[in-house]
Write a protein that holds these residues in place. Structure first.
Motif, short mmCIF file in Angstrom:
data_model
loop_
_atom_site.label_atom_id
_atom_site.label_comp_id
_atom_site.label_asym_id
_atom_site.label_seq_id
_atom_site.Cartn_x
_atom_site.Cartn_y
_atom_site.Cartn_z
N VAL A 1 15.68 2.39 -10.30
CA VAL A 1 14.58 1.85 -11.09
C VAL A 1 13.21 2.45 -10.81
N CYS A 2 13.05 3.16 -9.70
CA CYS A 2 11.74 3.69 -9.34
C CYS A 2 11.59 5.15 -9.76
N ASP A 3 10.34 5.55 -9.93
CA ASP A 3 10.02 6.94 -10.23
C ASP A 3 9.80 7.68 -8.92
N LEU A 4 10.15 8.97 -8.91
CA LEU A 4 9.81 9.83 -7.79
C LEU A 4 8.48 10.48 -8.08
N VAL A 5 7.51 10.32 -7.19
CA VAL A 5 6.18 10.87 -7.37
C VAL A 5 5.77 11.61 -6.11
N THR A 6 4.80 12.47 -6.25
CA THR A 6 4.22 13.15 -5.10
C THR A 6 2.83 12.57 -4.85
N VAL A 7 2.63 12.04 -3.65
CA VAL A 7 1.36 11.45 -3.27
C VAL A 7 0.85 12.20 -2.05
N ASN A 8 -0.25 12.92 -2.21
CA ASN A 8 -0.82 13.73 -1.12
C ASN A 8 0.23 14.66 -0.51
N GLY A 9 1.05 15.25 -1.36
CA GLY A 9 2.07 16.19 -0.91
C GLY A 9 3.33 15.55 -0.36
N ILE A 10 3.44 14.23 -0.44
CA ILE A 10 4.62 13.52 0.06
C ILE A 10 5.43 13.02 -1.13
N LEU A 11 6.69 13.43 -1.25
CA LEU A 11 7.57 12.97 -2.32
C LEU A 11 8.10 11.59 -1.94
N CYS A 12 7.89 10.61 -2.82
CA CYS A 12 8.33 9.25 -2.52
C CYS A 12 8.61 8.48 -3.81
N PHE A 13 9.22 7.31 -3.64
CA PHE A 13 9.43 6.40 -4.76
C PHE A 13 8.15 5.64 -5.02
N SER A 14 7.93 5.27 -6.27
CA SER A 14 6.81 4.39 -6.60
C SER A 14 7.32 3.26 -7.49
N ALA A 15 6.66 2.11 -7.38
CA ALA A 15 7.02 0.95 -8.18
C ALA A 15 5.72 0.27 -8.61
N TYR A 16 5.85 -0.81 -9.36
CA TYR A 16 4.67 -1.56 -9.78
C TYR A 16 4.78 -2.99 -9.26
N CYS A 17 3.67 -3.51 -8.77
CA CYS A 17 3.60 -4.84 -8.19
C CYS A 17 3.89 -5.90 -9.25
N ILE A 18 4.72 -6.85 -8.92
CA ILE A 18 5.03 -7.92 -9.87
C ILE A 18 3.91 -8.95 -9.95
N ARG A 19 3.00 -8.93 -8.99
CA ARG A 19 1.91 -9.90 -8.99
C ARG A 19 0.67 -9.40 -9.73
N CYS A 20 0.34 -8.09 -9.54
CA CYS A 20 -0.91 -7.62 -10.15
C CYS A 20 -0.71 -6.33 -10.95
N ASP A 21 0.50 -5.84 -11.04
CA ASP A 21 0.84 -4.66 -11.84
C ASP A 21 0.22 -3.37 -11.30
N SER A 22 -0.21 -3.37 -10.04
CA SER A 22 -0.76 -2.17 -9.41
C SER A 22 0.37 -1.32 -8.84
N LEU A 23 0.04 -0.12 -8.44
CA LEU A 23 1.02 0.80 -7.87
C LEU A 23 1.48 0.30 -6.51
#
Length: 106
Positions: free
Chosen positions: A70-92
């Protein structure tokens, strides 16, 4: 006074426990707490990824199998990781270890 069977008593006990838990936790925390895998006791490895909300710091462990689906693979500051969205505030939401690496780099 009516006698109750053992199964009726067990059912009532379970019902009271669930009511107590629901009074003290919101529904999502209840599900997260009881569905979180504890990991392999002999190796100490967990079967979940500890996601943390980037806005409010809400913690949400997700099983690795589910994150892969269910998660997307993203690169954050050169680090490949999963990302999701918060169920409480819809933030990353990002894995907690990635957020720690980012904060150390800054």
């Amino acid at each position: 006074m009516k006698k109750t069977s053992l199964s009726e008593n067990a059912h009532l006990s379970i019902e009271l426990i669930i009511q107590f838990i629901l009074l003290h936790f919101n529904a999502f925390e209840f599900v997260s707490f009881f569905s979180m895998k504890r990991g392999n006791l002999s190796t100490g490895k967990t079967n979940s990824i500890p996601f943390k909300c980037t806005q409010r710091g809400f913690f949400d462990p997700m099983e690795i199998d589910i994150a892969e689906e269910v998660c997307d693979l993203v690169t954050v500051n050169g680090i490949l990781c999963f990302s999701a969205y918060c169920i409480r505030c819809d933030s990353l939401m990002l894995p907690e270890d990635v957020l720690q690496k980012i904060s150390k780099a800054e």
